[in-house]
Structure formats: structure tokens, C-alpha cells
Design an enzyme around this catalytic site. Structure first.
Site, mmCIF file in Angstrom:
data_model
loop_
_atom_site.group_PDB
_atom_site.id
_atom_site.type_symbol
_atom_site.label_atom_id
_atom_site.label_comp_id
_atom_site.label_asym_id
_atom_site.label_seq_id
_atom_site.Cartn_x
_atom_site.Cartn_y
_atom_site.Cartn_z
ATOM 1 N N HIS A 114 48.961 -11.942 35.908
ATOM 2 C CA HIS A 114 49.759 -10.725 35.708
ATOM 3 C C HIS A 114 51.237 -11.045 35.864
ATOM 4 O O HIS A 114 51.617 -11.971 36.583
ATOM 5 C CB HIS A 114 49.349 -9.633 36.710
ATOM 6 C CG HIS A 114 49.395 -10.082 38.139
ATOM 7 N ND1 HIS A 114 48.382 -10.826 38.709
ATOM 8 C CD2 HIS A 114 50.322 -9.906 39.109
ATOM 9 C CE1 HIS A 114 48.691 -11.086 39.968
ATOM 10 N NE2 HIS A 114 49.869 -10.551 40.238
ATOM 11 N N ASN A 140 53.181 -15.235 39.482
ATOM 12 C CA ASN A 140 52.778 -16.199 40.512
ATOM 13 C C ASN A 140 51.469 -16.896 40.130
ATOM 14 O O ASN A 140 50.547 -16.245 39.643
ATOM 15 C CB ASN A 140 52.586 -15.477 41.851
ATOM 16 C CG ASN A 140 53.846 -14.748 42.299
ATOM 17 O OD1 ASN A 140 54.946 -15.258 42.140
ATOM 18 N ND2 ASN A 140 53.692 -13.561 42.850
HETATM 19 P P1 5GP Z 1 50.471 -11.271 43.286
HETATM 20 O O1 5GP Z 1 50.946 -11.559 44.686
HETATM 21 O O2 5GP Z 1 49.028 -11.666 43.084
HETATM 22 O O3 5GP Z 1 51.392 -11.832 42.245
HETATM 23 O O4 5GP Z 1 50.586 -9.703 43.125
HETATM 24 C C1 5GP Z 1 49.536 -8.815 43.318
HETATM 25 C C2 5GP Z 1 50.125 -7.430 43.284
HETATM 26 O O5 5GP Z 1 49.049 -6.510 43.119
HETATM 27 C C3 5GP Z 1 50.854 -7.025 44.579
HETATM 28 O O6 5GP Z 1 52.200 -6.713 44.292
HETATM 29 C C4 5GP Z 1 50.074 -5.813 45.086
HETATM 30 O O7 5GP Z 1 50.889 -4.803 45.638
HETATM 31 C C5 5GP Z 1 49.342 -5.343 43.840
HETATM 32 N N1 5GP Z 1 48.062 -4.699 44.121
HETATM 33 C C6 5GP Z 1 47.111 -5.143 44.976
HETATM 34 N N2 5GP Z 1 46.051 -4.320 44.965
HETATM 35 C C7 5GP Z 1 46.342 -3.332 44.075
HETATM 36 C C8 5GP Z 1 45.621 -2.174 43.627
HETATM 37 O O8 5GP Z 1 44.494 -1.899 44.042
HETATM 38 N N3 5GP Z 1 46.237 -1.388 42.705
HETATM 39 C C9 5GP Z 1 47.494 -1.683 42.227
HETATM 40 N N4 5GP Z 1 48.006 -0.827 41.336
HETATM 41 N N5 5GP Z 1 48.189 -2.762 42.619
HETATM 42 C C10 5GP Z 1 47.619 -3.579 43.537
#
Ligand code: 5GP
Ligand code: ZN
Length: 147
Positions: free
Chosen positions: A98, A85
Site C-alpha cells: 500500500h 514501506n
Molecule cells: P504500514 O506501517 O504497514 O505501512 O501501514 C499500515 C497502516 O494501516 C497504518 O498507518 C495503520 O494506521 C493502518 N491501519 C491498520 N489497521 C487498519 C484498519 O483496520 N483500517 C484502516 N483503515 N487502516 C488501518
């Protein structure tokens, strides 16, 4: 730097790491769509796909491929979604680039969906023109840089 994933990478916040090499790291998503949902990213901070260095991004996607294979084989997944994303409106919450590697199983409850909009032939043509025009502009700017 006040970036959650940088803090995880530096070890200041714990994570369940599943892969690491010189440039990339992968750990389990804290809020998984399915068991094995993994986040793969460069160690060096970049916000999104526009910001990321090409060579570094290449190495991260190669790592994502290896991790996808490992997840598929070791968890017996029936498929894998790789999702990335960019920007708040595209669902990016953590601003450190990521890739989500999401194992999929025949009868899982994951929904990855988007509406199918209706477009006429002239609309496709207009979009294609816009995209290829900007490509020509980029190419032209790039050539000018080389001069
Ligand atoms: P995005 O929406 O930015 O593509 O995805 C961020 C992802 O990071 C989400 O799926 C969320 O669950 C994950 N995430 C957020 N905070 C943490 C954290 O502190 N540790 C881990 N392992 N994952 C996280
Ligand atoms: Zn970061």
C-alpha cells in the site's frame, strides 16, 4: 486469506473508502498522520514491492497520483508525502502492499525524518559499484532467460 487489507477489500471489515477502480482501492487510514491520510493499494494481494506485479503496480501508482491530486485540491493541502514501506524493519505493519498518501500543511505536526549519515567518497564509490554490479547480473540473468 488472513490479510487485514484483503478483508477490508472484500468488505468483511468496514473502511472509509475514497476511491475505487477495477484494480485499485483507497480508504482513509484508521490512525492518520493528518486528516485525509489515505492508503492506496491493489485489490489483488501482493505483500510488498518485490512481490507486486509490474503492470498492476503501474496502475496503482497512477491511481495514487489521481488520489493525491484530489486530496491536495479538496483539502487545500500545501504538499503531499507518498510513502510505501517494505518489510518489518522498514516500518511495514500490514503485509499487503500500500501507498500512504499524507496531505501536508504548512504548520502541521508530522515528522518524517531520518538521520544523515556521513559517507566518504570511497564509500559512495563502493556502494555505486555494488549497485551497478548487481544490475549487470540481473540484466545478464534476464538475457539468459530470453535465450
Ligand atoms: P504500514 O506501517 O504497514 O505501512 O501501514 C499500515 C497502516 O494501516 C497504518 O498507518 C495503520 O494506521 C493502518 N491501519 C491498520 N489497521 C487498519 C484498519 O483496520 N483500517 C484502516 N483503515 N487502516 C488501518
Ligand atoms: Zn491482502
Amino acid at each position: 486469506m488472513d490479510c487485514l487489507f484483503c478483508k477490508i477489500i472484500r468488505g468483511e471489515i468496514p473502511s472509509r473508502k475514497v476511491y475505487e477502480d477495477k484494480d485499485s482501492v483507497a480508504f482513509l487510514d484508521i490512525n492518520p498522520a493528518n486528516p485525509g491520510h489515505t492508503l492506496v493499494m491493489p485489490k489483488k494481494h501482493a505483500e510488498n514491492i518485490f512481490d507486486a506485479d509490474d503492470e498492476m503496480l503501474g496502475r496503482v501508482i497512477v491511481a495514487a497520483k489521481a488520489i493525491s491530486k484530489k486530496i491536495k485540491d479538496s483539502l487545500n493541502a500545501d504538499g503531499i508525502n507518498v510513502i510505501q514501506n517494505n518489510g518489518r524493519h522498514a516500518g511495514q505493519i500490514v503485509n499487503h502492499i500500500h501507498f500512504h498518501i499524507i496531505p501536508r500543511f504548512a504548520n502541521d505536526t508530522v515528522i518524517i525524518s531520518y538521520p544523515k549519515i556521513k559517507m566518504e567518497d570511497k564509500d559512495f564509490e563502493e556502494i555505486q559499484k555494488k549497485l551497478t554490479e548487481s544490475e549487470r547480473k540481473v540484466q545478464k540473468n534476464w538475457e539468459m532467460d530470453l535465450m
